[in-house]
Design a protein around this motif. Structure first.
Motif, PDB file in Angstrom:
ATOM      1  N   SER A 812      20.023  28.108 -11.283  1.00 13.89           N
ATOM      2  CA  SER A 812      21.222  27.101 -10.774  1.00 13.89           C
ATOM      3  C   SER A 812      20.697  26.478  -9.660  1.00 13.89           C
ATOM      4  N   LYS A 813      21.425  25.274  -9.209  1.00 10.58           N
ATOM      5  CA  LYS A 813      21.070  24.469  -8.045  1.00 10.58           C
ATOM      6  C   LYS A 813      21.276  25.491  -6.769  1.00 10.58           C
ATOM      7  N   ASP A 814      22.009  26.243  -6.717  1.00  9.66           N
ATOM      8  CA  ASP A 814      22.331  27.234  -5.618  1.00  9.66           C
ATOM      9  C   ASP A 814      21.170  28.239  -5.542  1.00  9.66           C
ATOM     10  N   SER A 815      20.452  28.424  -6.518  1.00  8.01           N
ATOM     11  CA  SER A 815      19.433  29.470  -6.456  1.00  8.01           C
ATOM     12  C   SER A 815      18.212  29.270  -5.233  1.00  8.01           C
ATOM     13  N   PHE A 816      18.088  28.043  -5.293  1.00  9.91           N
ATOM     14  CA  PHE A 816      16.916  27.203  -4.388  1.00  9.91           C
ATOM     15  C   PHE A 816      17.563  26.445  -3.294  1.00  9.91           C
ATOM     16  N   PRO A 817      18.379  26.617  -2.392  1.00  9.02           N
ATOM     17  CA  PRO A 817      19.197  25.565  -1.716  1.00  9.02           C
ATOM     18  C   PRO A 817      18.323  24.796  -0.613  1.00  9.02           C
ATOM     19  N   VAL A 818      17.030  25.340  -0.549  1.00 13.49           N
ATOM     20  CA  VAL A 818      16.381  24.454   0.665  1.00 13.49           C
ATOM     21  C   VAL A 818      14.659  24.289  -0.025  1.00 13.49           C
ATOM     22  N   LEU A 819      14.505  24.459  -1.157  1.00 11.05           N
ATOM     23  CA  LEU A 819      13.271  24.134  -1.990  1.00 11.05           C
ATOM     24  C   LEU A 819      12.743  22.833  -1.719  1.00 11.05           C
ATOM     25  N   SER A 832      10.680  24.593 -20.908  1.00 13.55           N
ATOM     26  CA  SER A 832      11.127  23.536 -20.020  1.00 13.55           C
ATOM     27  C   SER A 832      11.377  23.857 -18.795  1.00 13.55           C
ATOM     28  N   VAL A 833      11.496  23.147 -17.719  1.00 10.34           N
ATOM     29  CA  VAL A 833      12.176  23.571 -16.476  1.00 10.34           C
ATOM     30  C   VAL A 833      13.584  23.175 -16.210  1.00 10.34           C
ATOM     31  N   PRO A 834      14.152  24.201 -15.790  1.00 10.44           N
ATOM     32  CA  PRO A 834      15.512  24.052 -15.389  1.00 10.44           C
ATOM     33  C   PRO A 834      15.899  22.809 -15.064  1.00 10.44           C
ATOM     34  N   VAL A 835      16.782  22.018 -15.529  1.00 12.79           N
ATOM     35  CA  VAL A 835      16.967  20.594 -15.269  1.00 12.79           C
ATOM     36  C   VAL A 835      18.034  20.922 -13.783  1.00 12.79           C
ATOM     37  N   GLU A 836      18.466  21.922 -13.585  1.00  9.63           N
ATOM     38  CA  GLU A 836      19.284  22.066 -12.140  1.00  9.63           C
ATOM     39  C   GLU A 836      18.374  21.717 -11.133  1.00  9.63           C
ATOM     40  N   PHE A 837      16.967  21.918 -11.311  1.00  9.68           N
ATOM     41  CA  PHE A 837      16.317  21.775  -9.934  1.00  9.68           C
ATOM     42  C   PHE A 837      16.522  19.939  -9.561  1.00  9.68           C
ATOM     43  N   GLY A 838      16.975  19.318 -10.394  1.00 10.57           N
ATOM     44  CA  GLY A 838      17.047  17.846 -10.160  1.00 10.57           C
ATOM     45  C   GLY A 838      18.232  17.875  -9.394  1.00 10.57           C
ATOM     46  N   LYS A 844      11.115  17.819  -2.900  1.00 11.39           N
ATOM     47  CA  LYS A 844      10.360  16.701  -2.959  1.00 11.39           C
ATOM     48  C   LYS A 844       9.007  16.459  -3.569  1.00 11.39           C
ATOM     49  N   LEU A 845       8.770  17.728  -4.201  1.00 10.60           N
ATOM     50  CA  LEU A 845       7.688  17.679  -5.054  1.00 10.60           C
ATOM     51  C   LEU A 845       7.657  18.720  -5.971  1.00 10.60           C
ATOM     52  N   LEU A 846       7.512  18.199  -7.509  1.00 11.25           N
ATOM     53  CA  LEU A 846       7.313  18.807  -8.584  1.00 11.25           C
ATOM     54  C   LEU A 846       5.956  18.669  -9.335  1.00 11.25           C
ATOM     55  N   GLU A 847       5.149  19.736  -9.372  1.00 10.79           N
ATOM     56  CA  GLU A 847       3.700  19.446  -9.984  1.00 10.79           C
ATOM     57  C   GLU A 847       3.700  20.365 -11.257  1.00 10.79           C
ATOM     58  N   LEU A 848       3.223  19.612 -12.290  1.00  9.18           N
ATOM     59  CA  LEU A 848       2.917  20.561 -13.594  1.00  9.18           C
ATOM     60  C   LEU A 848       1.499  20.310 -13.828  1.00  9.18           C
ATOM     61  N   TYR A 849       0.736  21.457 -13.964  1.00 13.64           N
ATOM     62  CA  TYR A 849      -0.649  21.512 -14.214  1.00 13.64           C
ATOM     63  C   TYR A 849      -0.805  22.289 -15.582  1.00 13.64           C
ATOM     64  N   CYS A 850      -1.442  21.585 -16.606  1.00  7.01           N
ATOM     65  CA  CYS A 850      -1.636  22.353 -17.754  1.00  7.01           C
ATOM     66  C   CYS A 850      -0.551  23.188 -18.339  1.00  7.01           C
ATOM     67  N   THR A 851       0.470  22.443 -18.447  1.00  9.15           N
ATOM     68  CA  THR A 851       1.848  22.909 -19.239  1.00  9.15           C
ATOM     69  C   THR A 851       1.825  22.825 -20.647  1.00  9.15           C
ATOM     70  N   ASN A 852       2.949  22.096 -21.071  1.00 12.22           N
ATOM     71  CA  ASN A 852       3.063  21.642 -22.301  1.00 12.22           C
ATOM     72  C   ASN A 852       4.238  20.495 -22.601  1.00 12.22           C
ATOM     73  N   LYS A 853       4.302  19.711 -23.613  1.00 13.15           N
ATOM     74  CA  LYS A 853       5.116  18.546 -23.851  1.00 13.15           C
ATOM     75  C   LYS A 853       6.570  18.985 -23.300  1.00 13.15           C
ATOM     76  N   GLY A 854       7.210  20.116 -23.759  1.00 11.15           N
ATOM     77  CA  GLY A 854       8.443  20.378 -23.482  1.00 11.15           C
ATOM     78  C   GLY A 854       8.721  20.339 -21.954  1.00 11.15           C
ATOM     79  N   LYS A 861      13.318  14.425 -16.741  1.00  9.84           N
ATOM     80  CA  LYS A 861      14.666  14.405 -16.763  1.00  9.84           C
ATOM     81  C   LYS A 861      14.946  14.751 -15.396  1.00  9.84           C
ATOM     82  N   ILE A 862      14.274  15.681 -14.774  1.00 11.92           N
ATOM     83  CA  ILE A 862      14.736  16.126 -13.300  1.00 11.92           C
ATOM     84  C   ILE A 862      14.520  14.707 -12.429  1.00 11.92           C
ATOM     85  N   GLN A 863      13.302  13.900 -12.894  1.00  9.97           N
ATOM     86  CA  GLN A 863      13.002  12.903 -12.202  1.00  9.97           C
ATOM     87  C   GLN A 863      14.059  11.768 -12.358  1.00  9.97           C
ATOM     88  N   LYS A 864      14.564  11.607 -13.445  1.00 11.46           N
ATOM     89  CA  LYS A 864      15.628  10.717 -13.195  1.00 11.46           C
ATOM     90  C   LYS A 864      16.932  11.027 -12.569  1.00 11.46           C
TER      91      LYS A 864
END
Length: 887
Positions: A812-819, A832-838, A844-854, A861-864
């Protein structure tokens, strides 16, 4: 602000008094003479206090001369005390046999006493010779120049001015449709901003998506082709040792193999000659995929040779408005310059003649709170014109150097003791500064204050634009740094003038009549050690060697360093490999900092002789290191680093009538699980950083009485940084994750590697109220499902998950309030990455290195969603990085 002369001398006297205090038990016999010398200096300083009123140490020739002479006197006294304490220690260590040498020993005591008396006589002569001039300053206190106060400006690394159009041009060339391998060059004089522009391009989001493989290679004047090839290979494999014995051509072939399959973008920064470039370019394959190599150089011949197919890009000077904009940003950040100061500011910008380095360096001596008179003085003083022919900026840099506090000056010059272009680890630099005596201990202060003071000095050098930050830690602290080549040149020359250190490029350059306090021997180290006529001196207090690769020291040369320099305080030879350690090493009683690499399986008992040791870096080729030395009796030891898992000795049992005395050790990294005993942690209550490596089942297993070794961590009330690395082959044998109350309550950083805990246990870490950084590496947790919706990581700002079989993750967005930063690396099964991070505003930064399409689709979606929250993503500060870009 330039430090007044009495304060400079006061700090020199304090340093001498500290040396006396540290060696109180070993200066019996000459202590009265030393106390008299300190008293003489304190009396002289009281006299100076009157003479230096309203004077700065750099503004008056008389005061400047006195300070320099007093500095030399203090150095001479330190050497005399150092020699005597070594003689006294050797005499005491002979035990009952010492009576055989009593007469000879007391003859040496008399010699040392006379030596101290001679130094006292020098102090009296300095006072007598300068009494008339000093009295004149007392009678006329207005003779001096006004002291210009300066506070360090806050500098943002993003302050880039005047390069937008140039970056667009370079980017256009990089993105041209041609599938041929293309070489592009940027030329310009030193300080014009070639590296700044190139970094701007290198970080461009479009180029990150276009080129999967992106490498930055710093070449420089001190060209070493083999090391550069090894550095490039290290980006593709961790097993670089197998390449060390290969010839350059075979290394180039390996690089071509790694680069051959994809589209790559490589920056070769600061190439000095056509020959250098021809030696390097053979490693870059033409694979018909549209790869690009971008070269920066100061020399037109090189630029034309590299970029022969088209015209090299000539970097322009800043125009007048751009110079003013850059100066205003550097001094005032986001604020505007007050109208009262603008005219002087613009005059300063004009005098910089469009050279960014000049603007940045001069900005380091200005401040938004400085007086109108200060700005006027900087604007009207003869700021040196930039000589474009010989590219010498020493006078310009000296403007900033003269504004540094007394102790910061040596800290700054010391940066050039490292080779040009060398990446300096901040933790090592800080410990070296302390060991060298550059950091003052304030009256009534504790030794722990020294590191905080050193950190402030480091940040101040960055704020003054005298130090480049290469990498910051997750908590924002400086991790790696280096100085600009031009500043390196200044520091090296100024250090030679002050006799602070000398770099042994070849033996002929060392004046045997002026042996420096510190000696740096880098690429010529083997020649130096094998030489029969190498310089030997008890005046040398530091020996530093930073080679481009590990150098194995022949047995016949092992004792060369400790034999030649018996009063060493610092011996940083981490890049040199000693098969065994010479017995002469254990006679370096003054040694405070030692970094060494060896094949030894144990740390010998003789290390106890090094009773002044503060920082020990002991690298071994062995997986395990048995510590035979009684490190608990080394009262000044603060930091112990080893790449091997150290098996520590049990502390000595205290007697019934005496309590066990704790140590001041702050770092133990890394130790074995078997060393995590209650007795050891009772002995180290001030421990702040702890690394544990080995079979962690030993740590977790419950022993008799229902407790485990892990339970002992509760004793470490001040522990902030904990690293657990499981080296066992079957990591799934670990028991369940420890309860939260078992962890030290002040923990701020935690790294887990190969522990294979279950994801449900992650919730326990939510109870650590001060946890800011969490790194889960190499299957730290295993399982397909993770749910943290009911957990709150209150202070977590940096979160990294690396190599895991995780498939589904809910939060949930409340899981990481100051991330702020989320890194997912090699999480190939994560759908997938939980959309709640959006919805987390702080992210400020989300980095995916060698993950997958999903995972990538959900990240977009988080970026949008972040764009909707913050408007434009660039302005809102959110950044999404995806590697490889094809995903």
């Amino acid at each position: 602000m330039a430090m007044v002369a009495d304060a400079v001398v006061g700090e020199l006297v304090s340093r001498l008094a500290q040396v006396v205090e540290e060696n109180a038990s070993l200066i019996i016999g000459i202590k009265d003479q030393i106390d008299d010398l300190v008293s003489d200096l304190e009396t002289f300083n009281a006299y100076l206090r009157q003479a230096s009123k309203n004077q700065s140490a750099g503004d008056n020739d008389v005061l400047n001369d006195v300070v320099e002479k007093i500095r030399n006197v203090v150095i001479e006294a330190e050497d005399a005390i150092g020699k005597f304490t070594v003689q006294r220690k050797k005499y005491k260590d002979k035990g009952v046999l010492r009576y055989l040498e009593t007469v000879a020993y007391y003859a040496k005591v008399n010699v040392s006493a006379r030596e101290i008396q001679n130094i006292r006589d020098k102090v009296q002569k300095i006072r007598q010779d300068n009494s008339v001039a000093l009295q004149a300053l007392i009678d006329d206190p207005n003779r001096g120049q006004p002291i210009m106060q300066r506070m360090a400006p806050v500098v943002e690394e993003e302050d880039v001015v005047g390069f937008d159009n140039e970056a667009k041009i370079i980017k256009g060339r990089l993105l041209e449709s041609s599938t041929d391998l293309t070489f592009i060059s940027i030329k310009g004089m030193a300080g014009l901003g070639k590296t700044t522009l190139t970094k701007m391009v290198f970080k461009d989001r479009d180029l990150q998506f276009e080129f999967f493989t992106r490498l930055w290679v710093y070449v420089s004047r001190t060209f070493n082709r083999k090391q550069i090839f090894l550095d490039i290979l290290s980006n593709f494999t961790k097993k670089t040792k197998e390449y060390h014995d290969m010839c350059d051509e075979n290394l180039a072939e390996r690089i071509r193999e790694f680069l051959g399959g994809g589209k790559y973008f490589i920056v070769m920064d600061d190439v000095w000659s056509v020959r250098d470039w021809d030696c390097l370019k053979i490693a870059f394959p033409s694979n018909a995929k549209g790869s690009r190599v971008l070269v920066t150089t100061r020399h037109e011949k090189v630029a034309l040779h590299v970029d022969s197919a088209s015209n090299p890009h000539q970097l322009k000077f800043l125009n007048y408005e751009e110079s003013w904009e850059l100066l205003e940003k550097k001094v005032f950040r986001k604020e505007k310059c007050p109208h009262l100061l603008e005219a002087h500011g613009r005059q300063i910008a004009l005098r910089c003649h469009g050279l960014p380095l000049a603007v940045v360096v001069i900005a380091g001596v200005l401040n938004k709170d400085s007086t109108h008179g200060h700005w006027k003085q900087v604007a009207e003083n003869p700021i040196p014109l930039i000589n474009q022919e010989n590219q010498s900026y020493n006078e310009l840099v000296k403007l900033s150097y003269n504004c540094l506090p007394y102790y910061s000056k040596d800290c700054f010059l010391y940066l050039a003791a490292f080779p040009i272009g060398h990446e300096i680890a901040s933790w090592k630099l800080i410990r070296l500064w302390i060991a060298e005596g550059f950091i003052p201990l304030m009256e009534g202060g504790y030794t722990s204050d020294l590191e905080r003071t050193a950190e402030k000095y480091l940040e101040d050098l960055v704020d003054r634009n005298l130090l480049m930050v290469l990498q910051r830690r997750a908590d924002g602290q400086i991790k790696k740094c280096r100085i600009h080549d031009t500043l390196h040149e200044f520091c090296k020359k100024e250090a030679a003038i002050k006799n602070l250190f000398h770099e042994m490029e070849d033996r002929a350059k060392l004046d045997v009549n002026k042996i420096p306090r510190r000696l740096c021997v880098h690429s010529t180290i083997l020649d130096f050690l094998k030489s029969d006529n190498k310089p030997s001196s008890e005046h040398v207090r530091s020996f530093l060697s930073y080679c481009s690769k590990e150098v194995e020291i022949p047995n016949e040369c092992l004792a060369a360093i400790p034999k030649s320099f018996p009063l060493l305080r610092v011996m940083d030879v981490e890049y040199l490999k000693f098969k065994i350690l010479p017995k002469e090493l254990y006679s370096l009683y003054h040694l405070r900092f030692l970094a060494v690499s060896t094949d030894l399986k144990l740390l010998p008992k003789l290390f106890n002789n090094l009773w002044n040791m503060q920082t020990l870096v002991f690298n071994s080729s062995q997986n395990s290191l048995e510590v035979k030395a009684d490190i608990w009796s080394m009262s000044k030891l603060r930091h112990v680093h080893s790449n091997s898992s150290m098996v520590l000795p049990p502390p000595p049992k205290s007697s019934k009538n005496s309590a066990s005395v704790s140590t001041d050790i702050k770092t133990l990294s890394t130790i074995s699980p078997s060393s995590c005993t209650g007795d050891i942690f009772d002995k180290t209550p001030d421990l702040q950083k702890l690394g544990i490596r080995g079979n962690l089942a030993e740590l977790m297993d419950v022993k008799q009485g229902g407790v485990s070794l892990f339970d002992n961590l509760q004793k470490l009330d001040r522990l902030e940084n904990l690293k657990l690395i499981n080296d066992a082959l079957q990591s799934n044998k670990l028991r369940s994750f420890p309860r939260a109350e078992k962890f030290p309550r002040r923990l701020r950083k935690m790294t887990l590697s190969n522990t294979a805990f279950e994801w449900k246990d992650l919730s326990a870490l939510g109870s650590l109220d001060e946890l800011e950084v969490l790194k889960l590496e190499d299957n730290a947790f295993r399982g397909e499902f993770c749910d943290v919706r009911s957990v709150v990581f209150k202070q977590l700002q940096y979160f990294r998950i690396e190599r895991t079989d995780l498939v589904s993750w809910t939060a949930s967005k409340d899981s990481f309030p100051v991330l702020k930063c989320l890194f997912l690396r090699n999480c190939t099964k994560l759908d997938s990455v939980p959309v709640e991070f959006g919805e987390i505003e702080s992210l400020k930064l989300l980095e995916l290195y060698c993950t997958n399409k999903g995972a990538v689709n959900s990240a977009q979606k988080i970026q949008k969603l972040k764009r909707g929250v913050n408007g434009d993503t660039k302005k809102g500060g959110f950044q999404l990085s995806v590697y490889p870009p094809e995903q």
